[in-house]
Scaffold this motif. Sequence first.
Motif, PDB file in Angstrom:
ATOM      1  N   ARG A 292      29.577 -30.420 -23.847  1.00  0.00           N
ATOM      2  CA  ARG A 292      30.828 -31.157 -24.029  1.00  0.00           C
ATOM      3  C   ARG A 292      30.668 -32.245 -25.084  1.00  0.00           C
ATOM      4  O   ARG A 292      31.537 -32.409 -25.943  1.00  0.00           O
TER       5      ARG A 292
ATOM      6  N   ALA B 207      30.544 -30.602 -28.464  1.00  0.00           N
ATOM      7  CA  ALA B 207      31.856 -30.110 -28.887  1.00  0.00           C
ATOM      8  C   ALA B 207      32.706 -31.246 -29.462  1.00  0.00           C
ATOM      9  O   ALA B 207      33.378 -31.078 -30.487  1.00  0.00           O
TER      10      ALA B 207
ATOM     11  N   ARG C 225      40.374 -28.695 -25.932  1.00  0.00           N
ATOM     12  CA  ARG C 225      41.739 -28.156 -25.875  1.00  0.00           C
ATOM     13  C   ARG C 225      42.583 -28.743 -27.005  1.00  0.00           C
ATOM     14  O   ARG C 225      42.290 -29.817 -27.528  1.00  0.00           O
TER      15      ARG C 225
ATOM     16  N   SER D  66      34.129 -25.766 -18.490  1.00  0.00           N
ATOM     17  CA  SER D  66      34.379 -25.475 -19.897  1.00  0.00           C
ATOM     18  C   SER D  66      33.901 -26.618 -20.783  1.00  0.00           C
ATOM     19  O   SER D  66      33.884 -27.770 -20.369  1.00  0.00           O
TER      20      SER D  66
ATOM     21  N   GLU E 264      35.144 -26.283 -24.128  1.00  0.00           N
ATOM     22  CA  GLU E 264      36.052 -26.047 -25.243  1.00  0.00           C
ATOM     23  C   GLU E 264      37.044 -27.202 -25.336  1.00  0.00           C
ATOM     24  O   GLU E 264      37.708 -27.553 -24.350  1.00  0.00           O
TER      25      GLU E 264
END
Length: 80
Positions: free
Chosen positions: A66, A69, A20, A16, A18
């Motif tokens: 990553r 993001a 958190r 992932s 995303e």
Amino acid sequence: QRSSLSGDKVNFAYDSYEVRSGDQERIKSLSEEVKAREAEIERIRVEGHADERGSRSYNQKLSEQRAEAVKDSLVSEGVE
């Protein structure tokens, strides 16, 4: 001169990129620190990493996603 900022690591779930919610708070704290030290910080390097599972090309792309993001989250918190 290189230095680390507090809370300088964001962890991601497996496979992932995303950010958190718990790590979003870490990014918010980091952005506050960056803005407070704006006069002494010329640039920030954001790096993404992945573990050894998966192909080299897949891990490279995941690492880039990553990093992007985290960068996007910092920008949304007001870091230029």
